[in-house]
Design a protein around this motif. Sequence first.
Motif, PDB file in Angstrom:
ATOM      1  N   ARG A  55      12.950 -14.189 -80.062  1.00  0.00           N
ATOM      2  CA  ARG A  55      13.550 -15.308 -80.779  1.00  0.00           C
ATOM      3  C   ARG A  55      12.880 -15.488 -82.117  1.00  0.00           C
ATOM      4  O   ARG A  55      11.673 -15.441 -82.234  1.00  0.00           O
ATOM      5  N   ASN A  56      13.711 -15.741 -83.113  1.00  0.00           N
ATOM      6  CA  ASN A  56      13.217 -15.963 -84.468  1.00  0.00           C
ATOM      7  C   ASN A  56      13.880 -17.216 -85.017  1.00  0.00           C
ATOM      8  O   ASN A  56      15.101 -17.371 -84.931  1.00  0.00           O
ATOM      9  N   ARG A  57      13.070 -18.133 -85.541  1.00  0.00           N
ATOM     10  CA  ARG A  57      13.602 -19.338 -86.194  1.00  0.00           C
ATOM     11  C   ARG A  57      13.360 -19.230 -87.679  1.00  0.00           C
ATOM     12  O   ARG A  57      12.212 -19.078 -88.106  1.00  0.00           O
ATOM     13  N   VAL A 106       9.812 -17.646 -88.425  1.00  0.00           N
ATOM     14  CA  VAL A 106       8.862 -17.685 -87.308  1.00  0.00           C
ATOM     15  C   VAL A 106       9.398 -16.803 -86.183  1.00  0.00           C
ATOM     16  O   VAL A 106      10.464 -17.084 -85.635  1.00  0.00           O
ATOM     17  N   SER A 107       8.677 -15.742 -85.839  1.00  0.00           N
ATOM     18  CA  SER A 107       9.070 -14.916 -84.692  1.00  0.00           C
ATOM     19  C   SER A 107       8.198 -15.276 -83.493  1.00  0.00           C
ATOM     20  O   SER A 107       6.969 -15.174 -83.556  1.00  0.00           O
ATOM     21  N   GLU A 108       8.869 -15.717 -82.423  1.00  0.00           N
ATOM     22  CA  GLU A 108       8.137 -16.107 -81.212  1.00  0.00           C
ATOM     23  C   GLU A 108       7.885 -14.849 -80.385  1.00  0.00           C
ATOM     24  O   GLU A 108       8.555 -14.590 -79.379  1.00  0.00           O
ATOM     25  N   GLU A 109       6.903 -14.060 -80.843  1.00  0.00           N
ATOM     26  CA  GLU A 109       6.626 -12.717 -80.344  1.00  0.00           C
ATOM     27  C   GLU A 109       6.736 -12.579 -78.830  1.00  0.00           C
ATOM     28  O   GLU A 109       6.095 -13.319 -78.082  1.00  0.00           O
ATOM     29  N   ASN A 132       2.826 -17.052 -82.408  1.00  0.00           N
ATOM     30  CA  ASN A 132       3.970 -16.741 -83.269  1.00  0.00           C
ATOM     31  C   ASN A 132       3.515 -15.999 -84.517  1.00  0.00           C
ATOM     32  O   ASN A 132       2.383 -16.171 -84.972  1.00  0.00           O
ATOM     33  N   VAL A 133       4.414 -15.210 -85.074  1.00  0.00           N
ATOM     34  CA  VAL A 133       4.163 -14.542 -86.343  1.00  0.00           C
ATOM     35  C   VAL A 133       5.061 -15.210 -87.385  1.00  0.00           C
ATOM     36  O   VAL A 133       6.246 -15.433 -87.136  1.00  0.00           O
ATOM     37  N   VAL A 134       4.474 -15.550 -88.530  1.00  0.00           N
ATOM     38  CA  VAL A 134       5.153 -16.399 -89.506  1.00  0.00           C
ATOM     39  C   VAL A 134       5.052 -15.804 -90.899  1.00  0.00           C
ATOM     40  O   VAL A 134       4.027 -15.210 -91.251  1.00  0.00           O
ATOM     41  N   ALA A 135       6.108 -15.949 -91.692  1.00  0.00           N
ATOM     42  CA  ALA A 135       6.038 -15.663 -93.128  1.00  0.00           C
ATOM     43  C   ALA A 135       6.671 -16.822 -93.882  1.00  0.00           C
ATOM     44  O   ALA A 135       7.667 -17.391 -93.422  1.00  0.00           O
ATOM     45  N   GLU A 136       6.089 -17.165 -95.037  1.00  0.00           N
ATOM     46  CA  GLU A 136       6.555 -18.303 -95.832  1.00  0.00           C
ATOM     47  C   GLU A 136       6.539 -17.950 -97.315  1.00  0.00           C
ATOM     48  O   GLU A 136       5.651 -17.230 -97.770  1.00  0.00           O
ATOM     49  N   SER A 154      12.696 -17.401 -68.863  1.00  0.00           N
ATOM     50  CA  SER A 154      12.732 -16.403 -69.932  1.00  0.00           C
ATOM     51  C   SER A 154      13.368 -17.013 -71.177  1.00  0.00           C
ATOM     52  O   SER A 154      14.511 -17.476 -71.130  1.00  0.00           O
ATOM     53  N   GLU A 155      12.609 -17.025 -72.255  1.00  0.00           N
ATOM     54  CA  GLU A 155      13.109 -17.602 -73.513  1.00  0.00           C
ATOM     55  C   GLU A 155      13.910 -16.521 -74.228  1.00  0.00           C
ATOM     56  O   GLU A 155      13.447 -15.922 -75.207  1.00  0.00           O
ATOM     57  N   GLU A 156      15.118 -16.305 -73.742  1.00  0.00           N
ATOM     58  CA  GLU A 156      15.971 -15.184 -74.121  1.00  0.00           C
ATOM     59  C   GLU A 156      15.978 -14.890 -75.625  1.00  0.00           C
ATOM     60  O   GLU A 156      16.239 -15.778 -76.438  1.00  0.00           O
ATOM     61  N   SER A 157      15.767 -13.637 -75.972  1.00  0.00           N
ATOM     62  CA  SER A 157      15.846 -13.281 -77.391  1.00  0.00           C
ATOM     63  C   SER A 157      17.290 -13.212 -77.871  1.00  0.00           C
ATOM     64  O   SER A 157      17.538 -13.349 -79.067  1.00  0.00           O
TER      65      SER A 157
END
Lengths: 297, 297, 297, 297
Positions: B186-188, B270-273, B279-283, C271-274
């Motif tokens: 998941r990526n927000r 934000v990628s919820e690895e 999480n991995v984040v770029a801004e 599971s936090e589905e991707s």
Amino acid sequence: MEPTSGRFELHKVGLYGIRKPLTVRRPDRVVTLTTNFDVAVDLPSSRKGSDLSRNAILLAEIVDETAVRPVPSLESACVAIARQLLERHPYARTASVEASAEYFLRRGIAEERSSFEDYTLLASARSVRADGDGTVTVSKSIGGEAVGMTACPCAMETARESLAGEFPLLRDPSLREMPMITHNQRNRTRLQFDLTEDLEVEADRLIETIETAQSSPTFAILKRGDEARMVIQAHRHPKFVEDVLRDLVQRGATGFPALPDSVFVRAQTVSEESIHKYNVVAEHQARLGDLRASSAR
Amino acid sequence: MEPTSGRFELHKVGLYGIRKPLTVRRPDRVVTLTTNFDVAVDLPSSRKGSDLSRNAILLAEIVDETAVRPVPSLESACVAIARQLLERHPYARTASVEASAEYFLRRGIAEERSSFEDYTLLASARSVRADGDGTVTVSKSIGGEAVGMTACPCAMETARESLAGEFPLLRDPSLREMPMITHNQRNRTRLQFDLTEDLEVEADRLIETIETAQSSPTFAILKRGDEARMVIQAHRHPKFVEDVLRDLVQRGATGFPALPDSVFVRAQTVSEESIHKYNVVAEHQARLGDLRASSAR
Amino acid sequence: MEPTSGRFELHKVGLYGIRKPLTVRRPDRVVTLTTNFDVAVDLPSSRKGSDLSRNAILLAEIVDETAVRPVPSLESACVAIARQLLERHPYARTASVEASAEYFLRRGIAEERSSFEDYTLLASARSVRADGDGTVTVSKSIGGEAVGMTACPCAMETARESLAGEFPLLRDPSLREMPMITHNQRNRTRLQFDLTEDLEVEADRLIETIETAQSSPTFAILKRGDEARMVIQAHRHPKFVEDVLRDLVQRGATGFPALPDSVFVRAQTVSEESIHKYNVVAEHQARLGDLRASSAR
Amino acid sequence: MEPTSGRFELHKVGLYGIRKPLTVRRPDRVVTLTTNFDVAVDLPSSRKGSDLSRNAILLAEIVDETAVRPVPSLESACVAIARQLLERHPYARTASVEASAEYFLRRGIAEERSSFEDYTLLASARSVRADGDGTVTVSKSIGGEAVGMTACPCAMETARESLAGEFPLLRDPSLREMPMITHNQRNRTRLQFDLTEDLEVEADRLIETIETAQSSPTFAILKRGDEARMVIQAHRHPKFVEDVLRDLVQRGATGFPALPDSVFVRAQTVSEESIHKYNVVAEHQARLGDLRASSAR
């Protein structure tokens, strides 16, 4: 047409939400803080990606090591991480570290009824590599948050007037100073100092400073008489969020004389109103020098 | 000695967390957004307190009224509130409004399997009263956030190499372009434009722009074949957070030609690895003009 | 007409959200857990109110004391509190304690890349006073939660079929066992045992049991090759939430032979589905005896 | 040895956290609720997995459709979903639906100062397929939560005694009924009824019932005189959480005469204490018949 990645620099690339136990040596004891870290470095346009595994390795080296060799403070850990981030990412010019941790202090309305009360510690560090000689400068922030209590001065006066119609004796001069009913509520207040690396502020003093600015601190253990004492204390110091924040800013301006005028102060107070479903908030940010000038007026 | 309240100005005094239903007229329909508002004005040192009940009355007048007369957008409501805040608080020089709301769009991997997907709308407004003639200038921001999916390009390559030892046929040139296993998650991602009052950006276009920058958008309804299609799509566009953010910034720079160079862009991903607990984040934040210059290089 | 309070008994009256540092002696070290406690007792209809200050005093006595004298476990602290609650509230027949704490274990994909990973400990205790002779019986629960990774078996098969159209070599028998792309994601799984006071389960074993049931555990430090190893490991053990939960229940049924059949097991996996914005969940609760009977079939 | 999946039945397999706009026709208006749905069915040991895409399709069919054809209530949507879940999953014997939504009602301390106040609606449904003829029975629950205010009766009395030392006039009989200072705070209270499918409870009545049980409801718009009125109102009805809950249970027992004794009532109240950092909570659950018997004593 697919965009070509390499064209843009990025201000921050990193890991957020790293949870770690950080062991800190306090004057009188050693405490382990369950800490949240956000760490990042910038990325020049010339480089495709940031080597993120270095951040996780670095966190493990510095933070996990404190289980054996405690560090002096949360902010000193942030500074060490910010400095090392630039070592490990030679392409980066800036690195940032944000940390927060729940923190416990033994406090009470009386010595014999003290127990662990929970607070929040906040710290950050930012390192910058100079363009020319590559000298690294590190700045940091130290902050605290405390939950206490506010009582509203305005409703106290209108309630007094309103009740005086029904209870005329209330108008007797001997009762003029008697604290009257008003709404009171949980208040969360935060104070942070942005500092150069060499300056120090004791986090416990920030928390004390906050608690003095609220209508009253709050405690876990209150016997019947204690409840009355705390309620009376809060109603004798009724405060709007504006009052809490100004008193906080005033104490920040005068209570840390060793800090230079260039230090930047950030303050916020939130009252979780008992008479509303929303919160009432006041915020301010200023250089210590400006606050001191206002304070001296 | 008690501090004297009146000495310090305060940047913000207001109400945070006001929940309201805001009704917005979209091109094709009317939608009601469950919205969170934070509103504040500054307070000069000459004045003891801010009259906070005016904020609640104002919110009720402007927002509750939309049940009958919908407004064009979340940001137009923010602008109206920011403007009125300075009317109602004549002592204030600045007013700020922050709003966020969950938002639904009918989307799907195929028209016949579309359904309401949830997104976040973000908007703000800030009004400033000039010192001389009291002219009020209002600026605003418009933003959106979308949850999608990223697949990691690095692990894809190392997994390919690693598996080729066990499955030598993988080295066959015909399989070179075949997407390989990697971690995906998941990526927000969030994109915001800071604008002058007269400029407009359609929030739905921000959301589309974000979804194009992710490895793949995600949808509620996926039949078996659809899942494969989405997984293949994501693995054909593997992206680090750095890639997502640069593609987003690139699309921001080129996809809104009507906006002037002075517009300020803020972007975060934000990628919820799936392979880590953090999480991995770029801004990044920049003027549109600077992004366009980088993009043209 | 105002209701008369005393008519109704109440099942629970207490304090929720008490935050405390709890110091626990582990086989190899002493750890301080930042713990959340909810404590309550019942209230008979004959009594107007519960004396809540006793709860805060009790928590301080038992939990604060662990800074000096660590307790063996989170659940043993819960048991001690539940027992003392009935001592301090002589009118109560039942007392309940719920506790949760973040917990760190040194783990890694390789010994030399291990670091602190974060987990959640869950514990509770319930004490009941018998009507006749007042004997107090205490039951307890011990649980853990771990974040790991799942990879979807279904999308793996459909993606394989779909890609075989474009890459016919994929149909070669030598590649039949090669793991294929699919969606993978963060998975949070929880396992809890409801026990009598005399039984023990080691929390670290619960966490190990959970991690074995997921497609793969996850770690903070992964170098390039490690990422590939973890991704391949997860794709070789693709699992639906149903699979994770059944494997977990199976390991619960067979892996704790010292526990009697009467122990109750609760299990949940999320599971936090991707590929979706929502989560996929499986839950089960059963007596250990019933699980063992199913397992033996 | 890998566990064989198929041995165990599972109580729940489903989708949690599906966000949807649900449009509901109220007596006087149509409202769109931003709703969270958790849906699940059981899984027999004979079947490997649950077909989860059917859940997403079903939610889209039933909930998205309300944009065009509003449903009568949140709970009627839950019932429809629970019934259809068993249609779409023929292998399942039970299906469960949990829903919650923020909800707005125009309320105020005076008609002319009313505005939208926010509440929470709670609903659920559970469908069970009989073993023999496959008849499906559906049960449901309807609930509401309201934020209001409590004032503590105990601290009021001890503060009165304590202040009387300093202000002897307080002992004058004419002031005996005058409300005195105490701590007051935000209180969140929840009331839920578990019902058979044919029974109805109006959610707005649940919310009214809750607000009557608190020391006072709270409102967004309060002018100076209103604040005093609300504060006096709350201090004239000081209540422990025990009092709030018993009054709530009493009103539940007597205020819904159309409901049969078999209806199950669940009630919880949480006071976010202004004098402590933790919350004080009371909970009860009982059959309406038992509550009515207690109430009649």
